[in-house]
Design a protein around this motif. Structure first.
Motif, PDB file in Angstrom:
ATOM      1  N   ALA A  59       0.829  -1.217   0.000  1.00 58.07           N
ATOM      2  CA  ALA A  59       0.000   0.000   0.000  1.00 58.07           C
ATOM      3  C   ALA A  59       0.862   1.265   0.000  1.00 58.07           C
ATOM      4  N   VAL A  60       0.430   2.241  -0.813  1.00 57.96           N
ATOM      5  CA  VAL A  60       1.152   3.505  -0.917  1.00 57.96           C
ATOM      6  C   VAL A  60       0.205   4.686  -0.773  1.00 57.96           C
ATOM      7  N   LEU A 100       4.452   1.971 -16.716  1.00 59.68           N
ATOM      8  CA  LEU A 100       5.901   2.169 -16.621  1.00 59.68           C
ATOM      9  C   LEU A 100       6.548   1.352 -15.505  1.00 59.68           C
ATOM     10  N   GLY A 101       5.732   0.772 -14.620  1.00 56.36           N
ATOM     11  CA  GLY A 101       6.283  -0.071 -13.562  1.00 56.36           C
ATOM     12  C   GLY A 101       6.558   0.616 -12.243  1.00 56.36           C
ATOM     13  N   TYR A 102       5.818   1.657 -11.916  1.00 58.90           N
ATOM     14  CA  TYR A 102       5.977   2.293 -10.607  1.00 58.90           C
ATOM     15  C   TYR A 102       5.523   1.353  -9.499  1.00 58.90           C
ATOM     16  N   TRP A 103       4.505   0.564  -9.780  1.00 53.98           N
ATOM     17  CA  TRP A 103       3.945  -0.377  -8.816  1.00 53.98           C
ATOM     18  C   TRP A 103       3.397  -1.568  -9.570  1.00 53.98           C
ATOM     19  N   THR A 104       3.045  -2.608  -8.833  1.00 53.87           N
ATOM     20  CA  THR A 104       2.500  -3.801  -9.481  1.00 53.87           C
ATOM     21  C   THR A 104       1.071  -3.580  -9.952  1.00 53.87           C
ATOM     22  N   ASP A 105       0.341  -2.704  -9.274  1.00 54.71           N
ATOM     23  CA  ASP A 105      -1.055  -2.436  -9.629  1.00 54.71           C
ATOM     24  C   ASP A 105      -1.449  -1.118  -8.977  1.00 54.71           C
ATOM     25  N   VAL A 109      -2.644   2.080  -4.428  1.00 53.36           N
ATOM     26  CA  VAL A 109      -2.823   3.459  -3.961  1.00 53.36           C
ATOM     27  C   VAL A 109      -3.992   3.460  -2.978  1.00 53.36           C
ATOM     28  N   ALA A 110      -3.640   3.409  -1.694  1.00 52.91           N
ATOM     29  CA  ALA A 110      -4.641   3.324  -0.627  1.00 52.91           C
ATOM     30  C   ALA A 110      -4.963   4.698  -0.039  1.00 52.91           C
ATOM     31  N   SER A 111      -4.070   5.649  -0.262  1.00 53.24           N
ATOM     32  CA  SER A 111      -4.270   7.016   0.214  1.00 53.24           C
ATOM     33  C   SER A 111      -3.866   7.941  -0.923  1.00 53.24           C
ATOM     34  N   GLU A 112      -4.722   8.939  -1.182  1.00 52.62           N
ATOM     35  CA  GLU A 112      -4.477   9.804  -2.323  1.00 52.62           C
ATOM     36  C   GLU A 112      -4.810  11.246  -1.965  1.00 52.62           C
ATOM     37  N   VAL A 113      -3.864  12.138  -2.253  1.00 53.52           N
ATOM     38  CA  VAL A 113      -4.077  13.570  -2.072  1.00 53.52           C
ATOM     39  C   VAL A 113      -3.842  14.210  -3.433  1.00 53.52           C
ATOM     40  N   ILE A 128       5.323   9.605  -3.738  1.00 53.26           N
ATOM     41  CA  ILE A 128       4.799   8.282  -3.453  1.00 53.26           C
ATOM     42  C   ILE A 128       5.560   7.763  -2.240  1.00 53.26           C
ATOM     43  N   GLN A 129       4.820   7.189  -1.287  1.00 49.69           N
ATOM     44  CA  GLN A 129       5.525   6.565  -0.163  1.00 49.69           C
ATOM     45  C   GLN A 129       4.743   5.371   0.351  1.00 49.69           C
ATOM     46  N   ASN A 130       5.491   4.402   0.847  1.00 50.94           N
ATOM     47  CA  ASN A 130       4.878   3.224   1.421  1.00 50.94           C
ATOM     48  C   ASN A 130       4.084   3.599   2.654  1.00 50.94           C
TER      49      ASN A 130
END
Length: 132
Positions: A59-60, A100-105, A109-113, A128-130
């Motif tokens: 989660a990011v 582009l491969g920033y994440w697997t899916d 993105v569990a939190s978004e601002v 982006i942060q874990n």
């Protein structure tokens, strides 16, 4: 892990939602108009320079500040309360980042601002942060 950068560019105003449709053999076929293809390519070119060495796999939090060029009576730093909608801007951005491969899916993105501003220096700030 944390990734943070600024894309010095004029943010696209066309969004993922603006697909076109045509009929082929009596069935609807959706496609991207040339303006959307160009916006996707522009984002890919700028984002490709910042792909993290290792994909995010948990989660990011994604923070995005869309900085549109100041025009009219608006001032630097003023919130932009006009189109395009933030949710539509984010969809195209996250789709490109996923490709582009920033994440697997992008479901990670569990939190978004997300914020939109008028700015003297146009671009897109991304962090982006874990989440732990």
């Amino acid at each position: 892990m944390r990734t943070e950068f600024f894309l010095p560019m004029r943010p696209p105003t066309i969004t993922h939602q603006e697909h076109e449709v045509t009929c082929k053999d009596g069935k609807p076929v959706f496609y991207d108009p040339p303006e959307l293809k160009a916006a996707r390519a522009k984002l890919q070119a700028h984002l490709a320079k910042h792909v993290p060495a290792k994909k995010y796999m948990t989660a990011v939090q994604l923070v995005v500040k869309w900085c549109f060029p100041v025009k009219g009576k608006h001032q630097n730093g003023e919130y932009k309360a006009t189109k395009p909608d933030t949710d539509n801007l984010q969809k195209l951005l996250k789709d490109v980042m996923t490709g582009l491969g920033y994440w697997t899916d992008d479901a990670l993105v569990a939190s978004e601002v997300t914020e939109k501003f008028w700015a003297d220096i146009p671009g897109i700030y991304i962090a982006i942060q874990n989440l732990r």
